[in-house]
Design a protein around this motif. Sequence first.
Motif, PDB file in Angstrom:
ATOM      1  N   GLN A 259     109.931 100.745  36.191  1.00  0.00           N
ATOM      2  CA  GLN A 259     109.173 100.060  36.140  1.00  0.00           C
ATOM      3  C   GLN A 259     109.397  98.685  35.851  1.00  0.00           C
ATOM      4  O   GLN A 259     108.340  98.633  35.144  1.00  0.00           O
ATOM      5  CB  GLN A 259     108.847 100.266  38.084  1.00  0.00           C
ATOM      6  CG  GLN A 259     107.399 100.140  37.305  1.00  0.00           C
ATOM      7  CD  GLN A 259     107.011 100.260  39.197  1.00  0.00           C
ATOM      8  OE1 GLN A 259     107.091 101.459  40.246  1.00  0.00           O
ATOM      9  NE2 GLN A 259     105.310 100.084  39.405  1.00  0.00           N
ATOM     10  N   PRO A 260     109.957  97.320  36.298  1.00  0.00           N
ATOM     11  CA  PRO A 260     110.023  96.046  35.683  1.00  0.00           C
ATOM     12  C   PRO A 260     108.141  96.001  36.437  1.00  0.00           C
ATOM     13  O   PRO A 260     108.976  95.945  37.785  1.00  0.00           O
ATOM     14  CB  PRO A 260     111.082  95.871  35.899  1.00  0.00           C
ATOM     15  CG  PRO A 260     112.397  96.715  36.818  1.00  0.00           C
ATOM     16  CD  PRO A 260     111.554  98.000  36.842  1.00  0.00           C
ATOM     17  N   ALA A 261     108.053  94.617  35.791  1.00  0.00           N
ATOM     18  CA  ALA A 261     107.447  94.245  36.174  1.00  0.00           C
ATOM     19  C   ALA A 261     107.194  92.806  36.151  1.00  0.00           C
ATOM     20  O   ALA A 261     106.213  92.674  35.438  1.00  0.00           O
ATOM     21  CB  ALA A 261     105.415  94.139  36.265  1.00  0.00           C
ATOM     22  N   GLY A 262     107.627  92.010  36.820  1.00  0.00           N
ATOM     23  CA  GLY A 262     108.178  90.398  35.930  1.00  0.00           C
ATOM     24  C   GLY A 262     108.489  90.248  34.555  1.00  0.00           C
ATOM     25  O   GLY A 262     110.071  90.736  34.618  1.00  0.00           O
TER      26      GLY A 262
ATOM     27  N   VAL B 255     103.831  96.719  29.006  1.00  0.00           N
ATOM     28  CA  VAL B 255     104.309  95.808  28.189  1.00  0.00           C
ATOM     29  C   VAL B 255     105.224  94.547  28.745  1.00  0.00           C
ATOM     30  O   VAL B 255     105.937  95.229  29.267  1.00  0.00           O
ATOM     31  CB  VAL B 255     104.945  97.602  27.146  1.00  0.00           C
ATOM     32  CG1 VAL B 255     103.905  98.424  26.616  1.00  0.00           C
ATOM     33  CG2 VAL B 255     106.101  97.148  27.172  1.00  0.00           C
ATOM     34  N   PRO B 256     104.827  94.256  27.503  1.00  0.00           N
ATOM     35  CA  PRO B 256     106.188  92.966  27.358  1.00  0.00           C
ATOM     36  C   PRO B 256     107.036  93.227  27.116  1.00  0.00           C
ATOM     37  O   PRO B 256     107.380  93.964  25.968  1.00  0.00           O
ATOM     38  CB  PRO B 256     105.523  91.351  26.267  1.00  0.00           C
ATOM     39  CG  PRO B 256     104.689  92.413  25.357  1.00  0.00           C
ATOM     40  CD  PRO B 256     103.941  93.868  25.935  1.00  0.00           C
ATOM     41  N   ARG B 257     108.194  92.216  27.013  1.00  0.00           N
ATOM     42  CA  ARG B 257     109.631  91.944  27.260  1.00  0.00           C
ATOM     43  C   ARG B 257     109.690  92.138  25.531  1.00  0.00           C
ATOM     44  O   ARG B 257     110.909  92.677  25.162  1.00  0.00           O
ATOM     45  CB  ARG B 257     110.230  91.912  28.533  1.00  0.00           C
ATOM     46  CG  ARG B 257     110.221  92.373  29.940  1.00  0.00           C
ATOM     47  CD  ARG B 257     111.175  91.705  30.637  1.00  0.00           C
ATOM     48  NE  ARG B 257     111.257  91.910  32.137  1.00  0.00           N
ATOM     49  CZ  ARG B 257     111.910  92.830  32.220  1.00  0.00           C
ATOM     50  NH1 ARG B 257     112.463  93.309  31.334  1.00  0.00           N
ATOM     51  NH2 ARG B 257     112.082  93.354  33.993  1.00  0.00           N
ATOM     52  N   ARG B 258     109.617  91.348  25.048  1.00  0.00           N
ATOM     53  CA  ARG B 258     109.596  91.256  24.003  1.00  0.00           C
ATOM     54  C   ARG B 258     108.898  91.050  22.603  1.00  0.00           C
ATOM     55  O   ARG B 258     106.908  90.612  23.251  1.00  0.00           O
ATOM     56  CB  ARG B 258     110.186  89.695  23.986  1.00  0.00           C
ATOM     57  CG  ARG B 258     111.618  89.566  24.472  1.00  0.00           C
ATOM     58  CD  ARG B 258     113.099  90.040  23.360  1.00  0.00           C
ATOM     59  NE  ARG B 258     113.734  90.148  24.257  1.00  0.00           N
ATOM     60  CZ  ARG B 258     115.214  90.596  23.748  1.00  0.00           C
ATOM     61  NH1 ARG B 258     114.967  91.013  22.483  1.00  0.00           N
ATOM     62  NH2 ARG B 258     116.555  90.770  23.567  1.00  0.00           N
TER      63      ARG B 258
ATOM     64  N   GLY C 195     100.451  95.189  24.950  1.00  0.00           N
ATOM     65  CA  GLY C 195     100.385  95.948  26.076  1.00  0.00           C
ATOM     66  C   GLY C 195      98.697  96.306  26.354  1.00  0.00           C
ATOM     67  O   GLY C 195      97.957  96.195  25.604  1.00  0.00           O
ATOM     68  N   GLU C 196      98.488  97.356  27.491  1.00  0.00           N
ATOM     69  CA  GLU C 196      97.736  97.609  27.701  1.00  0.00           C
ATOM     70  C   GLU C 196      97.891  98.994  28.174  1.00  0.00           C
ATOM     71  O   GLU C 196      98.494  99.206  28.472  1.00  0.00           O
ATOM     72  CB  GLU C 196      97.248  97.172  29.052  1.00  0.00           C
ATOM     73  CG  GLU C 196      96.349  95.499  29.180  1.00  0.00           C
ATOM     74  CD  GLU C 196      95.894  94.629  30.467  1.00  0.00           C
ATOM     75  OE1 GLU C 196      95.045  93.841  30.098  1.00  0.00           O
ATOM     76  OE2 GLU C 196      95.953  95.128  31.199  1.00  0.00           O
TER      77      GLU C 196
ATOM     78  N   ASN D  26     115.781  95.459  35.436  1.00  0.00           N
ATOM     79  CA  ASN D  26     115.822  95.199  34.162  1.00  0.00           C
ATOM     80  C   ASN D  26     114.644  95.475  33.737  1.00  0.00           C
ATOM     81  O   ASN D  26     113.843  95.125  33.094  1.00  0.00           O
ATOM     82  CB  ASN D  26     116.421  93.917  34.103  1.00  0.00           C
ATOM     83  CG  ASN D  26     116.750  93.831  32.406  1.00  0.00           C
ATOM     84  OD1 ASN D  26     117.193  94.385  32.129  1.00  0.00           O
ATOM     85  ND2 ASN D  26     117.366  92.295  32.057  1.00  0.00           N
ATOM     86  N   CYS D  27     115.289  96.876  32.906  1.00  0.00           N
ATOM     87  CA  CYS D  27     114.132  97.357  31.919  1.00  0.00           C
ATOM     88  C   CYS D  27     114.692  97.419  30.452  1.00  0.00           C
ATOM     89  O   CYS D  27     114.254  97.712  29.852  1.00  0.00           O
ATOM     90  CB  CYS D  27     114.004  98.623  31.998  1.00  0.00           C
ATOM     91  SG  CYS D  27     113.184  99.097  34.030  1.00  0.00           S
ATOM     92  N   ALA D  28     115.191  95.847  29.852  1.00  0.00           N
ATOM     93  CA  ALA D  28     116.644  96.081  28.850  1.00  0.00           C
ATOM     94  C   ALA D  28     114.559  95.076  27.821  1.00  0.00           C
ATOM     95  O   ALA D  28     113.813  94.814  28.426  1.00  0.00           O
ATOM     96  CB  ALA D  28     117.272  95.138  28.595  1.00  0.00           C
ATOM     97  N   THR D  29     114.696  95.602  26.922  1.00  0.00           N
ATOM     98  CA  THR D  29     113.631  95.522  25.732  1.00  0.00           C
ATOM     99  C   THR D  29     113.547  94.992  24.567  1.00  0.00           C
ATOM    100  O   THR D  29     115.092  95.404  24.317  1.00  0.00           O
ATOM    101  CB  THR D  29     111.762  95.996  26.058  1.00  0.00           C
ATOM    102  OG1 THR D  29     111.077  95.920  25.439  1.00  0.00           O
ATOM    103  CG2 THR D  29     112.392  97.395  25.700  1.00  0.00           C
TER     104      THR D  29
END
Length: 552
Positions: A491-494, A549-552, A532-533, A455-458
């Motif tokens: 790619q999603p990362a947690g 970056v965070p999802r939200r 993010g970083e 899931n790559c939704a943000t």
Amino acid sequence: MIHGHAHLLRTLNGRRSLSLSALRPWRMLDLTRLVLAVVYTATSFGFATPRSWAESAENGIILAMLALAAGTLFLSGRSWVTEMRLRKPVVCLDAMLFLALLVVTDPANSPYFSGSLFVAVEIALIVRRRLHMLVAVFAAVTALLTVWTDEVVAVPSEPDAERIALRILYLAVVIAITGMLLGPGRDTLLERERARRLADSAFPPVKGSAGSFLLQALRIASGGENVAVLFRADSEEPYRFASSRLGDQMPEGNGGLLSVETGWHDRPRGASIILPPDGVGEIHPLSRGGRAWAMALEAERLLTVRVSLGTFDAVGAVQLDDPTHEDVAAVAQRVFEGACEELMVRNSLDLAHAIAGARERERLQRELHDSVLQALASIRFQVAPALDGSIENPRTVIENVDRIAKDQIATIRSIIDPEKDEEDFAYLPETLSMVVRSLADQWGIRCELKVEDGNCATSAMIGRELSFAVREIVANAVRHAGARAVEFSLQPAGNRIALHVTDDGVPNLARLGSTGAVPSRSLMRRVQALGGEVFLRNIGGRTMIQITVPRR
């Protein structure tokens, strides 16, 4: 209008006086003492019977109690300092007179015994709380001793009619006083008065002068005209002075102006009364701060209020005449505190507007740099071969430039007037794929986007900011490293999303910071603002940038 409110509050008469009784508890105590003395006098003389010396003693004691109650009410109403100084002597004298009244009216059957509750209450009010138990023991011992006095001296009993009349009248007094005391509490009355005065008053704009604002607030709070304030909005700035008489000029010999609290200062009587938050005043000799403010205002009597809200600190002083009591001080403190809060809110709003303006300018600068300037750079990059004659048919270049110009017109419109996404949702693969295709055409290079499973939704904001970050990354790779191919991997990362970017450009160590961080301030600020970083590394002769970056 201000004078009318202050005068009405000071006189404490009529229906408004009863509603403000919680702000002057000792005034209610003096009034209750007078009412009980009148009741005692009426019943004593109304049911008088020839009982030798006891009747004369009873009448004399009751007249003394009536004179004491009336005199106390009159004198305490003239001055707060006088009221404070009279409290303990009056309570002690009233208690002794009441004790004598019980003795001469047959203590075991005295019709006045019910009044001992009032005497016990007023005694408890003048002693420290830790001594209340001792007062209760003393009252019990005194009651036993007065009951045993009939074994020492015979005292005729009072008539039954007088006993019944006293009980009825005493019950009526208790009901009336209790009804007034059960009205609105102290905090409720103060909040009502604060809300009413602040709503009815027009404050000057804070942008003109904070001193003028506080002076007007102090006038509204107290009803006085000769006012002055010493204040600071932040702990790091010096105190500023403002006065209705001296303007902004600090008076000479101003030491001690800050050493005051909310209270009343009476220079002729040499006394200062400090009013703590619970409303129980304490009288002291005239304080150094009270004397300093009296000299600054050239006043004999004045009220001071102290407000501390975080780093904001203000001391106000206003010249007032007697009678002034704790109700005036309590209301002035609460209203002035509300005005100071209003000042802080207005200053905070002005600061918030300034910060918002600075952030908006920074956003425009960043987005114009990452879109328009990068587009102009790509135009120069594509037009350069046509200008030096290395391209025989420049039509393709011209068409590409035209397409870039059309895209930038829409981009500039969205930057100037960004549309808010009601759903606040972005599907990154779809968003970035359009950006990557546009960049490939814009720079004439190969750009590919690979999406890993997941899931790559943000949020829409993160999607927008990542789009601008990708534009800057591609522009830097082409202009500074001569890249001809850029590959993106999403790619999603947690609870975060990672974007990996690699290019075939010449590894440029100037793009590497001492810790591998990207030194591009625009890119770093954009990603860090999202939480993010960003890292840039040289792996196997290829430059790789990693953004999380965070999802939200």
